[in-house]
Design a protein around this motif. Sequence first.
Motif, PDB file in Angstrom:
ATOM      1  N   ALA A  82       0.817  -1.218   0.000  1.00 21.75           N
ATOM      2  CA  ALA A  82       0.000   0.000   0.000  1.00 21.75           C
ATOM      3  C   ALA A  82       0.847   1.262   0.000  1.00 21.75           C
ATOM      4  O   ALA A  82       0.411   2.301  -0.510  1.00 21.75           O
ATOM      5  CB  ALA A  82      -0.939  -0.001   1.206  1.00 21.75           C
ATOM      6  N   VAL A  83       2.044   1.192   0.570  1.00 16.82           N
ATOM      7  CA  VAL A  83       2.898   2.384   0.636  1.00 16.82           C
ATOM      8  C   VAL A  83       4.114   2.239  -0.276  1.00 16.82           C
ATOM      9  O   VAL A  83       5.147   2.867  -0.059  1.00 16.82           O
ATOM     10  CB  VAL A  83       3.344   2.680   2.093  1.00 16.82           C
ATOM     11  CG1 VAL A  83       2.135   2.951   2.966  1.00 16.82           C
ATOM     12  CG2 VAL A  83       4.189   1.548   2.676  1.00 16.82           C
ATOM     13  N   SER A  84       3.966   1.431  -1.313  1.00 19.32           N
ATOM     14  CA  SER A  84       5.081   1.213  -2.238  1.00 19.32           C
ATOM     15  C   SER A  84       5.486   2.488  -2.971  1.00 19.32           C
ATOM     16  O   SER A  84       6.582   2.569  -3.530  1.00 19.32           O
ATOM     17  CB  SER A  84       4.731   0.116  -3.247  1.00 19.32           C
ATOM     18  OG  SER A  84       3.591   0.496  -4.008  1.00 19.32           O
ATOM     19  N   GLN A 133      13.956  -1.993   0.773  1.00 21.34           N
ATOM     20  CA  GLN A 133      14.034  -0.677   0.133  1.00 21.34           C
ATOM     21  C   GLN A 133      15.151   0.161   0.738  1.00 21.34           C
ATOM     22  O   GLN A 133      15.864   0.868   0.017  1.00 21.34           O
ATOM     23  CB  GLN A 133      12.705   0.069   0.262  1.00 21.34           C
ATOM     24  CG  GLN A 133      12.703   1.401  -0.486  1.00 21.34           C
ATOM     25  CD  GLN A 133      11.424   2.177  -0.288  1.00 21.34           C
ATOM     26  OE1 GLN A 133      11.048   2.486   0.834  1.00 21.34           O
ATOM     27  NE2 GLN A 133      10.738   2.490  -1.377  1.00 21.34           N
ATOM     28  N   MET A 134      15.315   0.099   2.067  1.00 16.55           N
ATOM     29  CA  MET A 134      16.396   0.849   2.710  1.00 16.55           C
ATOM     30  C   MET A 134      17.748   0.382   2.183  1.00 16.55           C
ATOM     31  O   MET A 134      18.640   1.189   1.903  1.00 16.55           O
ATOM     32  CB  MET A 134      16.335   0.677   4.227  1.00 16.55           C
ATOM     33  CG  MET A 134      15.104   1.271   4.885  1.00 16.55           C
ATOM     34  SD  MET A 134      15.171   1.051   6.688  1.00 16.55           S
ATOM     35  CE  MET A 134      13.538   1.647   7.164  1.00 16.55           C
ATOM     36  N   ILE A 135      17.890  -0.926   2.047  1.00 12.00           N
ATOM     37  CA  ILE A 135      19.147  -1.476   1.535  1.00 12.00           C
ATOM     38  C   ILE A 135      19.372  -1.029   0.093  1.00 12.00           C
ATOM     39  O   ILE A 135      20.485  -0.689  -0.321  1.00 12.00           O
ATOM     40  CB  ILE A 135      19.133  -3.011   1.648  1.00 12.00           C
ATOM     41  CG1 ILE A 135      19.165  -3.420   3.124  1.00 12.00           C
ATOM     42  CG2 ILE A 135      20.312  -3.626   0.897  1.00 12.00           C
ATOM     43  CD1 ILE A 135      18.910  -4.897   3.351  1.00 12.00           C
ATOM     44  N   GLU A 136      18.294  -0.995  -0.674  1.00  9.75           N
ATOM     45  CA  GLU A 136      18.400  -0.586  -2.081  1.00  9.75           C
ATOM     46  C   GLU A 136      18.862   0.855  -2.218  1.00  9.75           C
ATOM     47  O   GLU A 136      19.700   1.170  -3.084  1.00  9.75           O
ATOM     48  CB  GLU A 136      17.046  -0.763  -2.775  1.00  9.75           C
ATOM     49  CG  GLU A 136      17.064  -0.389  -4.243  1.00  9.75           C
ATOM     50  CD  GLU A 136      15.711  -0.587  -4.911  1.00  9.75           C
ATOM     51  OE1 GLU A 136      15.569  -0.155  -6.083  1.00  9.75           O
ATOM     52  OE2 GLU A 136      14.799  -1.152  -4.279  1.00  9.75           O
ATOM     53  N   LEU A 181      25.380  -2.094   5.102  1.00  8.73           N
ATOM     54  CA  LEU A 181      24.595  -1.759   3.911  1.00  8.73           C
ATOM     55  C   LEU A 181      23.946  -0.386   4.013  1.00  8.73           C
ATOM     56  O   LEU A 181      23.134  -0.006   3.170  1.00  8.73           O
ATOM     57  CB  LEU A 181      23.516  -2.828   3.697  1.00  8.73           C
ATOM     58  CG  LEU A 181      24.042  -4.264   3.584  1.00  8.73           C
ATOM     59  CD1 LEU A 181      22.896  -5.252   3.483  1.00  8.73           C
ATOM     60  CD2 LEU A 181      24.986  -4.409   2.402  1.00  8.73           C
ATOM     61  N   GLY A 182      24.285   0.348   5.088  1.00  7.52           N
ATOM     62  CA  GLY A 182      23.812   1.719   5.215  1.00  7.52           C
ATOM     63  C   GLY A 182      22.611   1.916   6.114  1.00  7.52           C
ATOM     64  O   GLY A 182      22.057   3.019   6.162  1.00  7.52           O
ATOM     65  N   VAL A 183      22.208   0.859   6.815  1.00  6.44           N
ATOM     66  CA  VAL A 183      21.022   0.953   7.667  1.00  6.44           C
ATOM     67  C   VAL A 183      21.429   0.857   9.139  1.00  6.44           C
ATOM     68  O   VAL A 183      22.078  -0.101   9.547  1.00  6.44           O
ATOM     69  CB  VAL A 183      20.006  -0.162   7.344  1.00  6.44           C
ATOM     70  CG1 VAL A 183      18.755  -0.002   8.217  1.00  6.44           C
ATOM     71  CG2 VAL A 183      19.633  -0.140   5.865  1.00  6.44           C
ATOM     72  N   ASN A 184      21.043   1.859   9.907  1.00  5.53           N
ATOM     73  CA  ASN A 184      21.314   1.875  11.343  1.00  5.53           C
ATOM     74  C   ASN A 184      20.121   1.294  12.093  1.00  5.53           C
ATOM     75  O   ASN A 184      18.989   1.725  11.871  1.00  5.53           O
ATOM     76  CB  ASN A 184      21.568   3.300  11.839  1.00  5.53           C
ATOM     77  CG  ASN A 184      22.887   3.867  11.350  1.00  5.53           C
ATOM     78  OD1 ASN A 184      23.481   3.346  10.417  1.00  5.53           O
ATOM     79  ND2 ASN A 184      23.328   4.938  11.963  1.00  5.53           N
TER      80      ASN A 184
END
Length: 262
Positions: A82-84, A133-136, A181-184
């Motif tokens: 729904a929030v894509s 998505q965060m990783i992307e 991968l950039g995610v905290n």
Amino acid sequence: MTVVSTGGTDGAVAGRTALVTGAGNGLGRQIAITLAEAGARVILTGRDRAKLDAVAEEIGAAARVQVCDTSSATAVEALRAAVSDEEVSILVNNAGVAGPVAALTDVDVDDWDAVFAVNVRGVYLMCKHFLPQMIEIGRGDIINMASVSGKRPLARRTPYTASKMAVLGLTSTLAHEVGPLGVNVNTLSPGPVEGPRMDRNFALEAERTGTSVQEARDEFVSRAALRRMVTEDEVAQAVIAMLHMPGLCGADIDLSAGMIAR
């Protein structure tokens, strides 16, 4: 009341999209409002649309409502779809239940499972579906709400304390998986928070011990170094502070007025 953004332009919060679970009341409501005040677009999730809509009305155009039971894999998958159209780079896993107040031997199996379904399974499912998505995009912040009760005994509350300790373990391991991968990924562990829930607890404790509500409250807060509880606003401001600390990963922030300081 419509929230007017007072956020800066450093990009730590302003201009980003945050998703807050359990946003219909209490800590979730205040965290969502404070994120919006700091300049974020906020997606409010929870099981009660009426409560979510009320918070969205307080915030204004920066808020979006999506009903979701985070303990349900199907519901979380539907939420993600729904929030894509949104780039969710801040996830605050706040949804939680207190569970039964009873000796372990008197806790029903279904009640035990219900606590873990929301407090642990829900965190897992939200991370599972919003991390890709965060990783992307190579950037993300996940703040999992734990509790000082995951780090100290709390009589007759074994399901809750065990679930919060599980959140601490999930967070520390996940931080090492996705940090590169950039995610905290971090936890925020509030102590008891001023509000209706604690007022009810003091009333029950007074009834159980034959003391006054004020005496029950005074005895409880005497355990904290600051001799008080924390407020919803203090917890929400801690979320903002954590988002402004790019080196914070795999950490657990104790915000308890010193409840576990001794």
